[in-house]
Design an enzyme around this catalytic site. Sequence first.
Site, short mmCIF file in Angstrom:
data_model
loop_
_atom_site.label_atom_id
_atom_site.label_comp_id
_atom_site.label_asym_id
_atom_site.label_seq_id
_atom_site.Cartn_x
_atom_site.Cartn_y
_atom_site.Cartn_z
N LYS A 14 0.70 -4.15 7.08
CA LYS A 14 2.17 -4.60 7.15
C LYS A 14 2.77 -5.50 8.05
O LYS A 14 4.04 -5.84 8.20
CB LYS A 14 3.11 -3.21 7.13
CG LYS A 14 2.56 -2.07 6.33
CD LYS A 14 1.93 -2.66 5.04
CE LYS A 14 3.15 -2.68 4.05
NZ LYS A 14 2.45 -3.31 2.60
N SER A 68 7.67 -0.45 7.62
CA SER A 68 7.05 -0.91 6.32
C SER A 68 5.84 -0.15 5.87
O SER A 68 5.59 0.16 4.71
CB SER A 68 6.57 -2.30 6.74
OG SER A 68 6.05 -3.15 5.51
N HIS A 103 -8.12 -6.01 8.50
CA HIS A 103 -7.13 -5.47 9.47
C HIS A 103 -7.96 -4.71 10.44
O HIS A 103 -7.45 -3.86 11.39
CB HIS A 103 -6.52 -4.29 8.77
CG HIS A 103 -5.32 -4.60 7.53
ND1 HIS A 103 -4.51 -5.65 7.82
CD2 HIS A 103 -5.11 -4.13 6.33
CE1 HIS A 103 -3.86 -5.76 6.66
NE2 HIS A 103 -4.23 -4.69 5.83
#
Length: 303
Positions: free
Chosen positions: A56, A146, A116
Site C-alpha cells: 500500500k 490504506s 513486497h
Amino acid sequence: MDPELMKALTEKMKDVTFTMGEIQGILFPATTCEIWDQIYNFQAREDDILISTFPKAGTTWMQEIVDLIILNGDVERSMRAPCFVKVPFIEINVKPIPSGVEAANAMESPRLLKTHLPIQLVPPSFWEKNVKVIYFARNAKDCMVSFFHFQRMNKVLPDPGTWNEYFSTFLSGNIAWGSWFDHVIGWWKAKNKHQILYLFYEDMKEDPKREIRKISKFLGKNLTEEALNTICHHTLFDTMKENPMANFSVLPSFIFDQSISPFMRKGKVGDWKNHFLVAQNIIFDEVYKKKMEGSGLHFRTEL
Ligand code: A3P
C-alpha cells in the site's frame, strides 16, 4: 481476463479459504509459503528492474511510472496489459493464475518486477546480478489506513476486523509481509550496499516531475520534456483511477471487491487524520519514536 482462466478461478475460489503461513517469523499468504523455495531461488537477470515496497505504499503508481519511463512516455504501449500482468509479483501465488515466479520466467527481458519482501528475504540472485531496485516508501499512518481498507476488499488476505483492532495488529507487525518499521528500515540500511533508489510517496505527491526525473536518471534514460509531461499526466491519481489497466477493475469481485473499497481509493497524504483517534495518534507517535530512533529515516505525514 482469459475466459477459461476466469472459469477455473471462479470454481477454485468457491471453496477456498485463504490462510496465512510464516517465513522466518513473517506472515505471508500460505500459498506463498508453499512455494517459498521457488521464490527464494528465483533467477534475476542483469537488466531486470525491481520495484520494492511495503504493501500500500504506492506500488501500482510506481509501476506505471517506471513502465512509462522505459517506454519513453508511450501511453498506448503502456496500456498493453493490466499492471499485474505487465509486472510480475515475485512472491504471489494464486492458482490457477500463473505464480509470479512462473510469469516472470516466461517473460522476455527487460523485465519490470514487483516485490513486497523485506530485505532479508529478497532472492539473492537480485544482488548477485546487481539489479537496479526502486524502493518506494510511504508514511506508516497512511499505509495503515490504506492496508486496512485493502484487507476489507481483498479476498485473498484476512479480514482486518474493526479499525481499532487493525490499529493494534498493524503496530504489532503481525500482518502480511510483517512490520512496516522493519521493512522501511531494512531497505534504508541496504540502500548504499546495492543499486537501490529509495523514494517517498509524499515526495512524489509533492512534485512528481522532480521524482520522475530522479528515476529516469537512475535508469539511464534521457526523457524529453514532452515525455515527462505525458508521464506526469498519465500517472495522476485521477487518470489512473479511470484507467482499466491500472485500477484492477479487470479482476473479478471475488478477488477484489471494489464495491467495499476501490483499489484507487483516495491517493492522498494525510488521510490517516480521518481515521486515527486522538489517543491512537499518541500511542502511534510513541511507538514510532522508539522504533525509528537512530535510523536516520524521516517520513512526512502531511504536506
Ligand atoms: P489509498 O488507499 O490511500 O488511496 P499499492 O499499489 O502499493 O497497493 O498502493 C495503493 C495505494 O496507492 C492506494 O492508496 C492508492 O489509492 C494509491 N495510489 C495509486 N495510484 C496512485 C496515484 N497515481 N497517485 C497517488 N496515489 C496512488
